[in-house]
Design a protein around this motif. Sequence first.
Motif, PDB file in Angstrom:
ATOM      1  N   LYS A 161      -8.760  -1.566   5.236  1.00 39.26           N
ATOM      2  CA  LYS A 161      -8.958  -0.530   6.251  1.00 39.26           C
ATOM      3  C   LYS A 161      -8.271   0.783   5.868  1.00 39.26           C
ATOM      4  N   TYR A 162      -7.072   0.664   5.298  1.00 37.41           N
ATOM      5  CA  TYR A 162      -6.303   1.864   4.954  1.00 37.41           C
ATOM      6  C   TYR A 162      -6.146   2.001   3.442  1.00 37.41           C
ATOM      7  N   TYR A 163      -7.179   1.606   2.705  1.00 39.67           N
ATOM      8  CA  TYR A 163      -7.057   1.535   1.252  1.00 39.67           C
ATOM      9  C   TYR A 163      -6.686   2.888   0.638  1.00 39.67           C
ATOM     10  N   GLY A 164      -7.355   3.946   1.025  1.00 41.24           N
ATOM     11  CA  GLY A 164      -7.060   5.261   0.465  1.00 41.24           C
ATOM     12  C   GLY A 164      -5.610   5.649   0.651  1.00 41.24           C
ATOM     13  N   LEU A 165      -5.080   5.401   1.845  1.00 44.12           N
ATOM     14  CA  LEU A 165      -3.676   5.718   2.138  1.00 44.12           C
ATOM     15  C   LEU A 165      -2.757   4.849   1.287  1.00 44.12           C
ATOM     16  N   TRP A 166      -3.087   3.568   1.153  1.00 41.78           N
ATOM     17  CA  TRP A 166      -2.296   2.653   0.330  1.00 41.78           C
ATOM     18  C   TRP A 166      -2.227   3.148  -1.108  1.00 41.78           C
ATOM     19  N   VAL A 167      -3.360   3.586  -1.637  1.00 43.47           N
ATOM     20  CA  VAL A 167      -3.410   4.044  -3.030  1.00 43.47           C
ATOM     21  C   VAL A 167      -2.516   5.261  -3.227  1.00 43.47           C
ATOM     22  N   VAL A 168      -2.656   6.231  -2.345  1.00 43.88           N
ATOM     23  CA  VAL A 168      -1.882   7.465  -2.478  1.00 43.88           C
ATOM     24  C   VAL A 168      -0.390   7.190  -2.345  1.00 43.88           C
ATOM     25  N   LEU A 169      -0.005   6.454  -1.295  1.00 38.66           N
ATOM     26  CA  LEU A 169       1.416   6.198  -1.060  1.00 38.66           C
ATOM     27  C   LEU A 169       2.038   5.351  -2.161  1.00 38.66           C
ATOM     28  N   SER A 170       1.323   4.306  -2.587  1.00 38.84           N
ATOM     29  CA  SER A 170       1.891   3.432  -3.616  1.00 38.84           C
ATOM     30  C   SER A 170       2.069   4.178  -4.939  1.00 38.84           C
ATOM     31  N   ASN A 171       1.087   4.978  -5.317  1.00 43.64           N
ATOM     32  CA  ASN A 171       1.195   5.688  -6.591  1.00 43.64           C
ATOM     33  C   ASN A 171       2.179   6.857  -6.518  1.00 43.64           C
TER      34      ASN A 171
END
Length: 393
Positions: A161-171
Motif C-alpha cells: 500500500k505504501y510501497y513508494g514511501l517505503w522505497v524513498v524512506l529506506s533508501n
Amino acid sequence: MSVERNPQAFENAPINWVPAIVLLSTPLLAIVLVPWYLWTHGINPAVWVAFAFFMAWTGLSITAGYHRLWAHKAYDAHPAIKYFLLVGATLAVQSSAFDWCSGHRTHHRHVDDEYDDPYSSKRGFWFSHIDWMLHKYPSGQYDYKNIPDLKKDKILQIQHKYYGLWVVLSNLIIVGLAGLMTGDILGTFIIAGLLRMVLTHHFTFFINSLCHMFGTRPYTDTNTARDNPILAIFTWGEGYHNYHHYFQYDYRNGVKWWQYDPTKWLINILHKVGLAKDLKRVDDVTIKHAEVVMQFKRAQERISQVGDLSLDDRLTIFKEHISAEYDAFTQTVEEWHTLKAKSMELKRTEFANRLHEADEKLKEQFAQIEAKILSHSERIQHAYLHLKGKSAQ
C-alpha cells in the motif's frame, strides 16, 4: 490470469512512466556520477565495504526473500528474518512483494507464452530483460488472484500500500545512516546506493533474459530456462534456472554440492540456527530421473540427425545400446513408481511406532532404485564414448 491474445495491445502499450523513469535514469546517472566520484574523491575503503554489504543484503533479499520464501514458499522463516529480507527487498527497488511474487508465479504458470508470460523470452532479450516493465503490457497487469496466501500477511499489505514511501524512506534513511558510519555520505549514496541499485536491478533481470537464452538444459527442454553457472555468480545462485523451472518448489537452485548457490547456503545456515524451517527439497532419485530422461532425448536426437545408421557400425551399436537401455530404464521407472505407491500406503496404514521401521526399509529400496538410475546414466555416457571411438576406461 490469462490476457487477451491481441498483438496490437502489445505494440501500442502505453509507457509505464514511474518504472521507465527509474530504470532508464539510474544507469545514466551511475555512468556519470561513479567515474566522477572516483576521479575527484578517490577510493574510500569504508564506502566499498558498505557497497558490498548492501549488494549482499538487497541481492539475497530478492533471492531468499521475494523469490524462494514468498513467491515459491520453498521454506519458512522466523519473523525477524522475514522483516530483514523485506526491508532489503524494498531497498532493491524491484516492486512490492505483491507485484513481484504475483508476476513471478504467472511467469512460471505461463513460461514462454508470448501473451501470458509477463517477461516471455519469446519476445526477445530487450523485452524479457527490461521492456516488460517500461510499458503497461497486458501480461504485466496483475489481479493478485494467485497470491491469496501473501495477501493475508499484514506487513506485506502495508508494504504494498505504501510501497513508494517505503522505497524513498529506506533508501534515504538506511543508506544515509551508512553514509554517517563511513564518514562519506555522498560517496555512500553514489556507490552503495545508486551503483548498487543499478547492478542489483540488472543482475536480477539477467535471470529473465540471459538465463532463458544461454546455458544448458539438463533437466527439461519443455521451456527455455537454462542452467548458467557464470550467471549464478552474479545472481546469488539463481543462474541454475533450468533446474528451478522444473523443480520450482525446491529451496535450492544449485542442487549439486559444488554449484555456487549462496542463497541456498544462507537458508541452510538459518535452518541450522533455528531461524528457518520446512525446507522443501526434491529427492535425489527424482532429480536423477529427470537427468536420465534428458540424456535419452539427446541420444534420440543424435540418432535422428544422423539418418542412415548403416553407414557406420558404431552408429548401429549406439542405437542398439540406447534402445536396450531405454527398455531397462522404463522397467526401473516402473519399479520406482510402485515403490512410491507402497511408501504412501505404508505411511497411511502403519502405526506410529512402526513408521520408523517402515521408513528404514523403504530407504534401502529407494537407494537401490537410485543406484539403478545412476547405472543407466553411466551406460548412456559409455555408449556416447563408444560412438566417438574413445575408450570408456
